[in-house]
Enzyme design. Structure first.
Site, PDB file in Angstrom:
ATOM      1  CG  HIS A  83      -0.420   0.227   2.395  1.00 38.18           C
ATOM      2  ND1 HIS A  83      -0.271  -0.819   3.407  1.00 38.18           N
ATOM      3  CD2 HIS A  83       0.043   1.587   3.191  1.00 38.18           C
ATOM      4  CE1 HIS A  83       0.107  -0.274   4.564  1.00 38.18           C
ATOM      5  NE2 HIS A  83       0.147   1.128   4.428  1.00 38.18           N
ATOM      6  CG  ASP A 113      -0.424  -4.085   2.518  1.00 39.99           C
ATOM      7  OD1 ASP A 113       0.355  -3.635   1.549  1.00 39.99           O
ATOM      8  OD2 ASP A 113      -0.753  -3.427   3.566  1.00 39.99           O
ATOM      9  CB  SER A 190       3.046   1.792   5.981  1.00 36.24           C
ATOM     10  OG  SER A 190       1.834   1.680   6.749  1.00 36.24           O
TER      11      SER A 190
END
Lengths: 448, 724
Positions: A83, A113, A190
């Site tokens: 992402h 992911d 992230s």
């Protein structure tokens, strides 16, 4: 062992007991351990700045996405989240030594992911510092550090423990469990590494809220990494089996079996369906290896195992159906695309997308070959006319529109002839019911 | 002079008339020969102050606990209408004050509050100097809406009987009034002239606004009349000009006699009636049923006619009338069955005939010209049907206006709540509040005069008859539709045909085998109006009346819906019980109609017949299991169509899941399909019951749209399904 010993003592010290002879020494020891671990991985952490199309807004306005990553090889392979790199038109990475490089995507998997990037470093560049994955099992209570750029503040480290080593988040991945940690993980973390006190990567930080952070476990990553390198994608094998565990506490469902896993359904036209699997079959072994799925936490590992089966080889399932042992043989197919193509129609103010059976199972039920509205520009013409995300486009001006190409042709024609006619009558299917919507696109939303 | 009208003087204490304020029109006063208020007021006040008294009422609940309201009176002093709510007054232990005019040392004329005697606890006269003297109502003046209240002892020995003089056309007149406002006596005086008359409504009637309950005197200080209402009709000056002694009156004894006569007529000639209806199917649909009555029994009453038949003033829609199964009456404690005779053509009322003759002469109707009756003191009856007897509330009543409908003018009466019958003093019914049979305006009552009603008691409308063989058939056109709007009309170039999108329903889907399919209606056609053969008035299909919400169904978020909202989830598939079909249902199966629609921007029409809709989720039978907590229904055609299931695919619909039940915990949700029970495909609710019967551990295969799962449920007791 040393670490555990320290952990206990630290807890005592923190509770304010002055019985320890020399608390300073112990604190110094722990600090040293953290520092040492930090020094192993910290130089390999990168700060990622990507420019990505934001199709969900129904316009081709680009967003700047900030995230983290970790270098995993001396020649500049970087792991981050899917992402972070999704739909990126450019990715720039800032290394810990303040050098910056562009990067390209080598491979990615949306479900887990995970994205693998390659830094575009000069050929004569000296080897880069890189981090290694741990070989040891991770347990609840292990000290871990989250490294990355929370809120864009790069070169940050936070400390916590593993809160749960086998967290199942059914909405977030079908192939992987998660490590849950209370080390602070914020937006921007992230893609950054979660590191143990030995200075080894235990996971990739992915989701977080408050004291609930979730990281992709190293075993999952190690399974998938060679496939990303080889195919550019996870290249999952598709069987089309819907499985259910033997026990489900939430729904108070307990099957009276000690072993196996329940088949609840087979997907339409899937290899499993063609091979003759039926609901309520109980799979007890796969290629001779016994299988038991007691709880839903056990499920991702089995799915991953099945998903990584070679496409050209038969898989033998030992199945119990009506108290009889049978063997079902399935040859998996490549899962193929798990996401539809997108098309931004700026004047109309929405992004259209092809329906994908994995991504949009309900839309697929209504219209297996079709397109739907994936993103709406909240101030655009579609939003004003009442079109909504998830609307399946059936007809425009009484002509069937089934593909992005057809949609593009209608759109181009409409925009070209806007002076003659500036509205379009959409027939859409919304959650199974047909509606008509008149889209008035006389307003140019780009003009302020 | 007219501008002087509102000159009001007030004082703040119980006292004689106050020092009068300045006359605001003083400067304009040109005519020297006219007498001004300021010159005459002190003189008038000393002459009449003691005659301007108040009547004080205390109320109590009636025998049946009834606490009526009253229109009260318009108060000249504060400029407001003092409405009377006995419930509130009783609760607060308060009194109600209304002005009165003492004609002599005992008799006071005041306004009739139209409160039953039953509710009056105590009446007293409050004099100008604040004394309370117990009093009683002795007579009513229906034409004036006045009452005579007589004190038990003298109010003021100096008060001689008033001698009213005739007023001349050119007299300068004054009205004097007093009242009690928030415990304080306030009084005033205003000039008054016939030249103040205003034209009322479209009629050539002139009214002079006056302070109600005031004494009118001329400039010589001589009394010329009293006012009761807040206006006087110009062509009937005698109403106030003359002595109230000349007014037509009803003594309190006559009034009581009238009430007991009415009560005895009601007692002899009314019976409780129960109408049994075909029960409606239970449904999870949040939509209204096309039948208006949800219950399967109506408790009402009937008037016994002299023909021996019974008149049931009950409005029922065609659909509900068709559901009628039986009538039962209770006569003197005996339950007697009655037969349907007919439903009145124009009004919501049914004639039935008891199987045994009833021993009474029947209720009488007052067939006089209603205009003559309207001005009398009337009696409104509110009926309370009990199981084996009737109870009544009989209240004095008075016409308070008119409403017009379909070229007819109907009087309205006070009191108007739950008003059912209006009697005249002779114990005969003169008005009955009945519902006009208007398709678009049900639920509105009008007071039908007896002389209009009686000739219609044998004119029936066969549509409103019970239909025992054809129960609960929903008519259908077989389309799904969406209401038009301005943009949709414009984009199709049909703005001019749809009144800019305010008219029209866009057809979004055609149900297979439906009348719409047979008539060639297609998705995209725009339905404009329906004209039933029996009635040339079209039903316009307007966007407003048939507004549709374009929500779709939240399958994507279905797992996030908390259990306690399950009952509120509307069904995902089209509901045959929609407004369009309801209209067709009300026409009746087999009746013809013309459907007007637009195709390709051109007007088209189709001749249609109302057909019965196939069984659908809304009315298919259901079974319920308490052990599991689910209600199940068979898969009907529209559900199969929605779920893309073939006719021979197995399954039953979960129609309802009780929150907190075993099924709810196991994640079963409304509108999911049970396809298998313990590995056996299930095709009907009956088979489902057989498969589950007596078991306490069951395994279901549940399907949501296209995704199946296995659910295993252990119950505390053995499972069995019961018919709902």
């Amino acid at each position: 062992m040393k670490l555990r010993f320290l952990a206990i003592l630290l807890a005592t010290a923190a509770a304010g007991c002055a019985t320890t002879d020399n608390p300073t020494r112990i604190e110094n020891d722990f600090r040293a351990i953290v520092k040492e671990a930090n020094s192993k991985v910290f130089p390999a952490v990168v700060y990622i700045h990507a420019i990505a199309a934001n199709t969900e807004s129904g316009t081709d306005k680009a967003n700047a996405v900030r995230g983290s990553g970790v270098i995993i090889s001396p020649d500049g392979e970087v792991l981050t989240n899917f992402h972070v790199a999704d739909k990126a038109s450019s990715i720039r990475c800032l290394l810990n030594n303040a050098e910056a490089y562009d990067a390209e995507i080598i491979g990615f998997d949306k479900d887990i992911d995970l994205a693998l990037l390659q830094l575009k470093i000069p050929e004569d560049n000296p080897p880069l510092p890189y981090a290694e994955f741990t070989d040891k099992p991770v347990q609840e209570g292990d000290f871990v550090m989250a490294m990355g750029a929370p809120w864009g503040l790069n070169r940050s480290v936070s400390l916590g423990i593993i809160s749960c080593a086998t967290r199942y988040l059914p909405e977030s991945s079908e192939y992987s469990l998660w490590y849950q940690t209370d080390a602070a993980i914020s937006p921007g973390n992230s893609g950054g590494p979660l590191v143990n006190t030995e200075g080894r990567v235990v996971g990739i930080n992915t989701l977080g809220a408050d004291k609930l952070g979730f990281a992709i476990p190293a075993p999952t990553i190690k399974d998938i990494l060679p496939r990303l390198r080889e195919y550019g994608k996870a290249n999952w094998a598709w069987l089309g089996l819907e499985l259910q565990p033997l026990n489900d506490f939430d729904q108070n469902i307990y099957f009276d079996f000690d072993s196996g896993v329940i088949v609840s359904d087979t997907q339409q036209d899937s290899p499993a369906q063609k091979a003759g699997f039926q609901p309520y079959d109980r799979i007890v072994s796969v290629n001779g290896q016994p299988v038991t799925i007691k709880n839903s936490e056990d499920m991702p590992e089995l799915r991953r195992k099945l998903g990584m089966m070679p496409f050209d080889q038969e898989i033998n399932f030992d199945v119990i159906r009506d108290n009889e042992n049978i063997t079902i043989t399935v040859t998996p197919q490549p899962k193929g695309r798990v996401e539809g193509n997108e098309l931004i129609l700026e004047r109309w103010g929405f992004t259209a997308k092809t329906i994908n059976r994995f991504e949009n199972p309900f839309l697929f039920f209504y219209s297996p070959n079709g397109i739907f509205i994936y993103g709406i520009d909240s101030s655009g013409n579609a939003a004003y006319s009442g079109l909504q995300n998830g609307d399946i486009i059936m007809e425009i001006n009484h002509k069937p529109v089934k593909s992005l190409d057809e949609l593009k042709a209608v759109y181009d024609d409409a925009v070209e002839n806007i002076n003659r006619k500036s509205n379009a009558l959409f027939m859409i299917q919304r959650n199974g019911s047909i509606y008509y919507v008149a889209l008035d696109f006389s307003r140019d939303t780009n003009k302020k | 002079m007219l501008k002087n009208f509102l000159t009001v003087f007030s004082a703040t204490a119980i006292a004689v008339f106050p020092v009068f304020a300045q006359d605001s029109t003083h400067e304009e006063q040109k005519e020297q020969d006219k007498i001004t208020i300021s010159t005459i007021a002190p003189q008038l006040s000393s002459m009449y102050n003691n005659r301007l008294v108040s009547v004080k009422y205390k109320f109590k609940p009636g025998k049946t606990g009834y606490k009526p309201n009253s229109p009260g009176f318009f108060c000249r002093i504060c400029g407001k209408i003092h409405k009377l709510n006995t419930d509130k007054l009783i609760q607060e232990n308060n009194s109600f004050f209304i002005p009165g005019i003492a004609l002599d040392d005992k008799t006071v004329i005041s306004r009739n509050l139209l409160i039953p005697e039953d509710n009056i606890a105590k009446i007293s006269i409050v004099t100008a100097d604040g004394k309370n003297i117990p009093a009683n109502i002795t007579a009513f003046y229906p034409g004036e809406n006045a009452v005579a209240v007589v004190a038990e002892s003298s109010i003021d020995d100096n008060l001689k009987p008033v001698e009213f003089k005739d007023a001349n056309e050119n007299d300068q007149l004054f009205t004097m009034f007093a009242g009690i406002e928030q415990g304080k006596r306030i009084a005033g005086i205003t000039p008054f002239s016939t030249a103040a008359a205003v034209k009322v409504g479209g009629k050539m009637e002139y009214m002079i606004p006056v302070p109600p309950l005031s004494m009118i005197v001329n400039s010589d200080g001589q009394p010329v009349g009293i006012t009761i209402d807040s206006d006087i009709e110009v062509d009937s000056l005698e109403k106030w000009r003359h002595d109230p002694a000349a007014w037509e009156s009803i003594s309190i004894q006559q009034y009581r006699d009238n009430i007991s006569k009415i009560a005895s007529e009601l007692h002899d000639n009314t019976v409780p009636v129960r109408i049994k209806l075909t029960p409606l199917p239970k449904t999870t649909s949040a939509n209204n049923l096309w039948a208006d009555r949800k219950d399967d029994e109506i408790k009402t009453f009937a008037l016994i006619l002299n023909s021996g038949e019974l008149f049931v003033p009950e409005m029922m829609s065609i659909a509900d009338s068709n559901r009628i199964q039986e009538f039962w009456i209770n006569y003197n404690g005996n339950t007697i069955k009655a037969e349907y005779v007919g439903s009145l053509k124009k009004y919501g009322a049914i004639i039935i005939k008891p199987e045994e003759p009833l021993q009474t002469k029947g209720i009488q109707f007052n067939l006089q010209n209603p205009e003559l009756i309207e001005e009398q003191l009337l009696y409104t009856v509110i009926t309370h049907p009990m199981d084996n007897r009737m109870e009544f509330q009989i209240m004095p009543s008075r016409k308070d206006g008119t409403v017009s409908r379909d070229d007819m003018i109907y009087p309205t009466f006070f009191p108007e709540e739950e008003q059912e019958l209006v009697f005249s003093a002779d114990g005969k019914i003169c008005f009955a509040a009945l519902n006009l049979r208007e398709k678009n305006n049900p639920g509105k009552y009008f007071n039908i005069a007896a002389n209009k009603l009686v000739p219609q008691l044998n004119q029936f409308n066969p549509d409103y008859a019970p239909k025992k063989d054809q129960i609960l058939a929903i008519g259908w056109l077989g389309v799904q539709y969406q209401s038009m709007d301005e943009e949709l009309a414009y984009s199709q170039g049909i703005s001019h045909l749809t009144e800019n999108g305010e008219k029209g329903l866009i057809v979004t889907a055609i149900m297979p085998g439906s009348p719409a399919e047979k008539a060639g209606i297609e998705p995209g056609d725009v339905l404009i109006s329906i004209i039933p053969d029996s009635n040339p008035t079209p039903i316009e299909l307007t966007s407003n009346d048939f507004y549709t919400y374009n929500f779709g169904f939240p399958w994507e978020y279905y797992d996030q819906i908390p259990e306690n909202y399950y009952d509120e989830i509307p069904m995902p598939w089209p509901d045959y019980n929609d407004k369009l079909n309801n209209i067709l249902s009300a026409y009746g199966i087999g009746s013809g109609y013309t459907l007007n629609y637009i195709r390709n921007a051109e007007n088209c029409s189709a001749q249609m017949t109302v057909e019965a809709a196939p069984e659908s989720f809304f009315n298919t039978p259901r079974m319920v299991s308490n052990a599991l907590g689910i209600t199940i229904a068979n898969l009907t055609s529209e559900v199969r169509h929605y779920l893309k299931m073939a006719d021979n695919d197995p399954g039953v619909v979960i129609a309802r899941v009780k929150s907190g039940s075993k099924a709810a915990v196991a994640g079963m949700k409304p509108y999911e399909i049970i396809t298998k029970v313990d590995d056996t495909p299930v095709f009907s609710i009956k088979q489902m019951n057989e498969l589950c019967q007596g078991k306490s551990h069951l395994k279901f295969e549940i399907k949501r749209l296209n995704i199946s799962r296995i659910v295993s449920v252990k119950t505390d007791e053995n499972v069995s399904f019961k018919n709902l």
